[in-house]
Design a protein around this motif. Structure first.
Motif, PDB file in Angstrom:
ATOM      1  N   VAL A 114      -2.587   0.330   6.512  1.00  0.00           N
ATOM      2  CA  VAL A 114      -1.458   0.630   5.617  1.00  0.00           C
ATOM      3  C   VAL A 114      -1.949   1.358   4.373  1.00  0.00           C
ATOM      4  N   LEU A 115      -3.064   0.898   3.799  1.00  0.00           N
ATOM      5  CA  LEU A 115      -3.642   1.594   2.651  1.00  0.00           C
ATOM      6  C   LEU A 115      -4.034   3.022   3.013  1.00  0.00           C
ATOM      7  N   SER A 116      -4.632   3.201   4.196  1.00  0.00           N
ATOM      8  CA  SER A 116      -5.047   4.533   4.635  1.00  0.00           C
ATOM      9  C   SER A 116      -3.848   5.454   4.800  1.00  0.00           C
ATOM     10  N   LEU A 117      -2.777   4.942   5.396  1.00  0.00           N
ATOM     11  CA  LEU A 117      -1.584   5.757   5.593  1.00  0.00           C
ATOM     12  C   LEU A 117      -0.932   6.108   4.252  1.00  0.00           C
ATOM     13  N   ALA A 118      -0.928   5.155   3.323  1.00  0.00           N
ATOM     14  CA  ALA A 118      -0.351   5.431   2.004  1.00  0.00           C
ATOM     15  C   ALA A 118      -1.134   6.531   1.290  1.00  0.00           C
ATOM     16  N   LEU A 119      -2.465   6.467   1.362  1.00  0.00           N
ATOM     17  CA  LEU A 119      -3.285   7.504   0.730  1.00  0.00           C
ATOM     18  C   LEU A 119      -3.136   8.840   1.449  1.00  0.00           C
ATOM     19  N   TRP A 120      -3.002   8.791   2.768  1.00  0.00           N
ATOM     20  CA  TRP A 120      -2.793  10.036   3.525  1.00  0.00           C
ATOM     21  C   TRP A 120      -1.496  10.706   3.089  1.00  0.00           C
ATOM     22  N   VAL A 121      -0.450   9.917   2.908  1.00  0.00           N
ATOM     23  CA  VAL A 121       0.832  10.477   2.467  1.00  0.00           C
ATOM     24  C   VAL A 121       0.691  11.098   1.079  1.00  0.00           C
ATOM     25  N   LEU A 122      -0.020  10.428   0.180  1.00  0.00           N
ATOM     26  CA  LEU A 122      -0.116  10.899  -1.203  1.00  0.00           C
ATOM     27  C   LEU A 122      -1.070  12.064  -1.370  1.00  0.00           C
ATOM     28  N   VAL A 123      -2.212  12.024  -0.668  1.00  0.00           N
ATOM     29  CA  VAL A 123      -3.305  12.961  -0.939  1.00  0.00           C
ATOM     30  C   VAL A 123      -3.442  14.041   0.126  1.00  0.00           C
ATOM     31  N   GLY A 124      -3.141  13.708   1.378  1.00  0.00           N
ATOM     32  CA  GLY A 124      -3.357  14.670   2.451  1.00  0.00           C
ATOM     33  C   GLY A 124      -4.793  14.676   2.920  1.00  0.00           C
ATOM     34  N   ARG A 125      -5.293  15.850   3.278  1.00  0.00           N
ATOM     35  CA  ARG A 125      -6.634  15.959   3.839  1.00  0.00           C
ATOM     36  C   ARG A 125      -7.731  15.777   2.802  1.00  0.00           C
ATOM     37  N   GLY A 126      -7.492  16.188   1.568  1.00  0.00           N
ATOM     38  CA  GLY A 126      -8.497  16.034   0.535  1.00  0.00           C
ATOM     39  C   GLY A 126      -9.455  17.207   0.487  1.00  0.00           C
ATOM     40  N   GLY A 127     -10.474  17.093  -0.342  1.00  0.00           N
ATOM     41  CA  GLY A 127     -11.436  18.176  -0.534  1.00  0.00           C
ATOM     42  C   GLY A 127     -12.594  18.101   0.416  1.00  0.00           C
ATOM     43  N   GLU A 128     -13.647  18.827   0.079  1.00  0.00           N
ATOM     44  CA  GLU A 128     -14.830  18.934   0.937  1.00  0.00           C
ATOM     45  C   GLU A 128     -15.752  17.748   0.719  1.00  0.00           C
ATOM     46  N   VAL A 129     -16.124  17.084   1.799  1.00  0.00           N
ATOM     47  CA  VAL A 129     -17.052  15.958   1.708  1.00  0.00           C
ATOM     48  C   VAL A 129     -18.403  16.463   1.255  1.00  0.00           C
ATOM     49  N   GLY A 130     -18.982  15.780   0.251  1.00  0.00           N
ATOM     50  CA  GLY A 130     -20.285  16.181  -0.249  1.00  0.00           C
ATOM     51  C   GLY A 130     -20.218  16.846  -1.609  1.00  0.00           C
ATOM     52  N   ARG A 176     -13.889  10.723  -3.277  1.00  0.00           N
ATOM     53  CA  ARG A 176     -12.484  10.955  -2.939  1.00  0.00           C
ATOM     54  C   ARG A 176     -12.304  11.726  -1.629  1.00  0.00           C
ATOM     55  N   PRO A 177     -13.088  12.796  -1.382  1.00  0.00           N
ATOM     56  CA  PRO A 177     -12.924  13.483  -0.094  1.00  0.00           C
ATOM     57  C   PRO A 177     -13.270  12.612   1.109  1.00  0.00           C
ATOM     58  N   VAL A 178     -14.234  11.695   0.959  1.00  0.00           N
ATOM     59  CA  VAL A 178     -14.573  10.778   2.051  1.00  0.00           C
ATOM     60  C   VAL A 178     -13.377   9.897   2.376  1.00  0.00           C
ATOM     61  N   VAL A 179     -12.770   9.344   1.338  1.00  0.00           N
ATOM     62  CA  VAL A 179     -11.605   8.485   1.542  1.00  0.00           C
ATOM     63  C   VAL A 179     -10.461   9.290   2.144  1.00  0.00           C
ATOM     64  N   ALA A 180     -10.213  10.488   1.607  1.00  0.00           N
ATOM     65  CA  ALA A 180      -9.096  11.303   2.085  1.00  0.00           C
ATOM     66  C   ALA A 180      -9.288  11.711   3.536  1.00  0.00           C
ATOM     67  N   THR A 181     -10.509  12.098   3.913  1.00  0.00           N
ATOM     68  CA  THR A 181     -10.772  12.502   5.292  1.00  0.00           C
ATOM     69  C   THR A 181     -10.594  11.323   6.242  1.00  0.00           C
ATOM     70  N   THR A 182     -11.091  10.157   5.843  1.00  0.00           N
ATOM     71  CA  THR A 182     -10.925   8.966   6.678  1.00  0.00           C
ATOM     72  C   THR A 182      -9.445   8.623   6.852  1.00  0.00           C
ATOM     73  N   CYS A 183      -8.686   8.719   5.779  1.00  0.00           N
ATOM     74  CA  CYS A 183      -7.254   8.413   5.869  1.00  0.00           C
ATOM     75  C   CYS A 183      -6.528   9.442   6.728  1.00  0.00           C
TER      76      CYS A 183
END
Length: 407
Positions: free
Chosen positions: A259-275, A286-293
């Motif tokens: 549920v947390l992952s889906l909520a962040l996916w809705v808010l943030v989307g794909r996110g930036g570049e990992v690394g 933040r990109p690690v979390v966004a990519t996982t979500c």
């Protein structure tokens, strides 16, 4: 008054035209898609149980492994300080094997890195084909979590087939076939941003809600990794904890993490570049979390969507696949040609449910390019199309060879 008017959200385009709806933002689109999925699940018998089980499985079987792998990659990259462009320039004879190994790494990160080197002119078309043939995208996380022996077999076959196919392409067309021109001295230049460049979202202030959810997500990740590892070794924590505490910690934490992952996916989307680094020089998670979500969202849609379709239509997929057995390997390869990881996760889910055979899974693994194809499509669409077609040839051969041997 003029300043107030200039600050209005529709100042540049005036008032919305009658009968024309304003554009829908990414978070709203994702929220609507998620709401439609939940509504579809609740409309079939046992829909609530389907949602509960799918959310827990998606987080504990896939999400924690995605996050753990991305964090491990990030730490290794930071500690080793590798400059891949310079490495490929110095060892041009080893470009194809290096590209295949990058593609074989779970997820799309390694393959995207390899294709980025191609768009910069540092990798041959054979290297691109090797990468796309070897990669299985985010579906590999699912296979690793639930069938590690099969995952190891597919990785080994994918790397070997990818190297052979890539070398054949370079031998047939030459190493400079469709290779973009590199900038002057780009191959020998150091990184554009010493120590890593800021992520795409690093300069934008985020809402307190997203920041708070991310901190909570990171707190849940630790126990989630422990429970995910236990489940991978066929140890069910709920079986011996639930009778004592009266609650099933694995299922509860899995649903909470999803549920947390889906909520962040809705808010943030794909996110930036990992690394990437934050503006203050610290490692940006933040990109690690966004990519996982993002991956979690695909997995949840695949898991829930599959169960909803089966329940709604009362499908006997095992019977269908048995009747169409000779076509199943080709179907797996054809689905692999679709860009993105969602369709490939669905094929892997069918294999793990003993519905799709190994031949379809292997053919899909060799032909699918995951999200790695998108950078190539954006910069060099013709090369992306050619590389995809080349990767489909060995996929068909391997799929039907497997079908002839084991079905």
């Amino acid at each position: 008054m003029s300043a107030l008017i200039a600050s209005l959200p529709f100042r540049s385009g005036g008032l919305p035209r009658p009968g024309r709806l304003p554009p829908v933002s990414g978070p709203v689109r994702r929220a609507l898609a998620l709401a439609a999925l939940v509504g579809a699940a609740l409309s079939v018998p046992g829909g609530a149980a389907i949602l509960h089980e799918s959310l827990a499985d998606a987080y504990l079987a896939v999400s924690v492994y995605v996050a753990g792998t991305l964090l491990l990659l990030l730490l290794l990259e930071r500690r080793l300080g590798l400059d891949l462009s310079a490495l490929l320039h110095r060892h041009q004879r080893w470009q194809v094997p290096i590209a295949a190994l990058l593609g074989a790494f779970p997820g799309c990160g390694g393959a995207i890195v390899a294709l980025t080197q191609y768009t910069r002119g540092h990798l041959s078309m054979g290297g691109v084909v090797a990468t796309l043939t070897a990669t299985m995208g985010d579906a590999m996380f699912l296979l690793l979590a639930q069938a590690p022996a099969t995952a190891g077999l597919i990785v080994a076959v994918s790397v070997v087939v990818g190297i052979l196919t890539g070398l054949a392409v370079d031998r047939l067309h030459g190493p400079d076939f469709m290779r973009p021109r590199a900038a002057p001295d780009a191959a020998m230049a150091g990184p554009a941003c010493p120590g890593g460049c800021p992520s795409a979202n690093a300069d934008h202030a985020e809402g307190r809600l997203a920041a708070g959810l991310r901190r909570l997500w990171l707190l849940v990740l630790g126990p989630g990794l422990v429970l995910g590892a236990m489940l991978s070794f066929q140890v069910d924590p709920d079986a011996w904890i639930a009778p004592v505490l009266g609650v099933a910690p694995g299922a509860a934490l899995g649903v909470a993490g999803a549920v947390l992952s889906l909520a962040l996916w809705v808010l943030v989307g794909r996110g930036g570049e990992v690394g990437a680094e934050s503006p203050r020089g610290r490692l940006d998670l933040r990109p690690v979390v966004a990519t996982t979500c993002f991956v979690t969202g695909w997995v949840v849609f695949a898991f829930v969507g599959f169960e909803v379709v089966v329940q709604a239509l009362a499908l006997d997929l095992a019977h269908w696949f048995a009747v169409a057995a000779p076509l199943v390997p080709a179907i797996g390869v054809a689905i692999g040609l679709i860009p993105g990881c969602g369709p490939q996760i669905l094929v892997t889910s069918l294999y793990l449910a003993d519905i799709a055979p190994l031949s379809a899974q292997l053919g899909n693994a060799l032909s699918n390019d995951g999200d790695a194809l998108f950078p190539a499509i954006a910069v060099a669409p013709k090369a992306a199309f050619v590389a995809t077609l080349y990767s489909a040839v060995p996929a068909l051969g391997a799929a039907y060879a497997t079908y002839a041997l084991v079905g």
